[in-house]
Each structure stands twice: as C-alpha cells, then as structure tokens.
Design a protein around this motif. Structure first.
Motif, mmCIF file in Angstrom:
data_model
loop_
_atom_site.group_PDB
_atom_site.id
_atom_site.type_symbol
_atom_site.label_atom_id
_atom_site.label_comp_id
_atom_site.label_asym_id
_atom_site.label_seq_id
_atom_site.Cartn_x
_atom_site.Cartn_y
_atom_site.Cartn_z
ATOM 1 N N MET A 1 -50.503 22.831 12.862
ATOM 2 C CA MET A 1 -51.188 23.006 11.611
ATOM 3 C C MET A 1 -52.330 24.006 11.826
ATOM 4 N N LEU A 2 -52.514 24.873 10.858
ATOM 5 C CA LEU A 2 -53.565 25.890 10.931
ATOM 6 C C LEU A 2 -54.891 25.317 10.434
ATOM 7 N N SER A 3 -55.975 25.767 11.051
ATOM 8 C CA SER A 3 -57.312 25.362 10.599
ATOM 9 C C SER A 3 -57.675 26.142 9.340
ATOM 10 N N HIS A 4 -58.740 25.718 8.690
ATOM 11 C CA HIS A 4 -59.184 26.441 7.502
ATOM 12 C C HIS A 4 -59.642 27.857 7.855
ATOM 13 N N HIS A 5 -60.157 28.059 9.064
ATOM 14 C CA HIS A 5 -60.556 29.398 9.496
ATOM 15 C C HIS A 5 -59.326 30.291 9.674
ATOM 16 N N GLU A 6 -58.274 29.739 10.260
ATOM 17 C CA GLU A 6 -57.042 30.501 10.470
ATOM 18 C C GLU A 6 -56.375 30.832 9.143
ATOM 19 N N LEU A 7 -56.383 29.880 8.206
ATOM 20 C CA LEU A 7 -55.830 30.153 6.879
ATOM 21 C C LEU A 7 -56.638 31.237 6.167
ATOM 22 N N ALA A 8 -57.953 31.190 6.301
ATOM 23 C CA ALA A 8 -58.795 32.213 5.682
ATOM 24 C C ALA A 8 -58.504 33.586 6.276
ATOM 25 N N THR A 9 -58.294 33.653 7.589
ATOM 26 C CA THR A 9 -57.958 34.921 8.231
ATOM 27 C C THR A 9 -56.616 35.428 7.744
ATOM 28 N N LEU A 10 -55.644 34.534 7.601
ATOM 29 C CA LEU A 10 -54.329 34.904 7.078
ATOM 30 C C LEU A 10 -54.458 35.489 5.674
ATOM 31 N N MET A 11 -55.243 34.843 4.840
ATOM 32 C CA MET A 11 -55.438 35.330 3.469
ATOM 33 C C MET A 11 -56.177 36.660 3.450
ATOM 34 N N LEU A 12 -57.125 36.838 4.358
ATOM 35 C CA LEU A 12 -57.869 38.086 4.445
ATOM 36 C C LEU A 12 -56.937 39.258 4.746
ATOM 37 N N LEU A 13 -55.985 39.004 5.608
ATOM 38 C CA LEU A 13 -55.061 40.077 5.981
ATOM 39 C C LEU A 13 -54.155 40.480 4.816
ATOM 40 N N GLY A 14 -53.796 39.515 3.982
ATOM 41 C CA GLY A 14 -52.964 39.826 2.826
ATOM 42 C C GLY A 14 -51.727 40.615 3.204
ATOM 43 N N ASP A 15 -51.396 41.615 2.420
ATOM 44 C CA ASP A 15 -50.198 42.408 2.649
ATOM 45 C C ASP A 15 -50.505 43.794 3.188
ATOM 46 N N LYS B 1 -55.230 45.677 8.261
ATOM 47 C CA LYS B 1 -56.680 45.538 8.342
ATOM 48 C C LYS B 1 -57.098 45.668 9.794
ATOM 49 N N ARG B 2 -58.323 46.093 9.994
ATOM 50 C CA ARG B 2 -58.873 46.141 11.347
ATOM 51 C C ARG B 2 -59.740 44.908 11.565
ATOM 52 N N ASP C 1 -60.010 37.676 18.530
ATOM 53 C CA ASP C 1 -60.597 36.584 17.766
ATOM 54 C C ASP C 1 -59.678 35.364 17.916
ATOM 55 N N PRO C 2 -60.232 34.195 18.166
ATOM 56 C CA PRO C 2 -59.381 33.011 18.366
ATOM 57 C C PRO C 2 -58.447 32.731 17.187
ATOM 58 N N ASP C 3 -58.907 32.972 15.955
ATOM 59 C CA ASP C 3 -58.060 32.734 14.786
ATOM 60 C C ASP C 3 -56.894 33.709 14.754
ATOM 61 N N VAL C 4 -57.150 34.961 15.086
ATOM 62 C CA VAL C 4 -56.093 35.978 15.125
ATOM 63 C C VAL C 4 -55.093 35.639 16.224
ATOM 64 N N LEU C 5 -55.581 35.216 17.377
ATOM 65 C CA LEU C 5 -54.683 34.861 18.474
ATOM 66 C C LEU C 5 -53.786 33.680 18.106
ATOM 67 N N GLN D 1 -60.737 52.081 19.297
ATOM 68 C CA GLN D 1 -61.761 51.449 18.465
ATOM 69 C C GLN D 1 -61.353 50.057 17.977
ATOM 70 N N GLY D 2 -60.103 49.725 18.082
ATOM 71 C CA GLY D 2 -59.684 48.405 17.624
ATOM 72 C C GLY D 2 -58.205 48.332 17.372
ATOM 73 N N SER D 3 -57.789 47.188 16.925
ATOM 74 C CA SER D 3 -56.387 46.932 16.653
ATOM 75 C C SER D 3 -56.158 46.848 15.160
ATOM 76 N N THR D 4 -54.961 47.187 14.761
ATOM 77 C CA THR D 4 -54.550 46.983 13.387
ATOM 78 C C THR D 4 -53.655 45.757 13.363
#
Length: 67
Positions: free
Chosen positions: A1-15, A18-19, A24-28, A44-47
C-alpha cells in the motif's frame, strides 16, 4: 500500500515529464512498484515519467474521487 506522500508524488507527476529528485524515498518506492520510470537526461537531475501501471492507478484514483 502506498503512503499519502507517495500518492501525492504520483499525482504530482500526472501525465507529463517532471523533474524531481530520483533518490527521493517516495520516488524510489513508486519506481519499486513500477509506477514511475526514472530517465536520466542530464547531470542536473532526472526526468520522471509515469509507467502504464502508474497512469492506470492514477486514473482509478481520479474515478474513485468522483472525477
């Protein structure tokens, strides 16, 4: 089950790509569950991009919320 932080990160990424910090533990966690693909583009970072499974989960969450 995903935490609320992980769900928020998923929603942030959308379709869209994003950089965010790939270490980040949620991204991992999302990557572990094959919901996010980490694509190295430059020093400079990952997409990050949602996988098919990630997009399907996000769509189910939106439908469950009445959207």
């Amino acid at each position: 089950m995903l935490s609320h932080h992980e769900l928020a990160t998923l929603m942030l990424l959308g379709d869209t790509d994003k950089r965010l910090e790939a270490f980040d533990p949620d991204v991992l966690t999302l990557h572990h569950y094959e919901l996010v693909e980490i694509r190295q583009r430059d020093p400079q970072g990952s997409t990050l991009r949602l996988t098919r499974q990630g997009r399907e989960l996000l769509e189910r969450l939106r439908m469950g919320a009445g959207g």
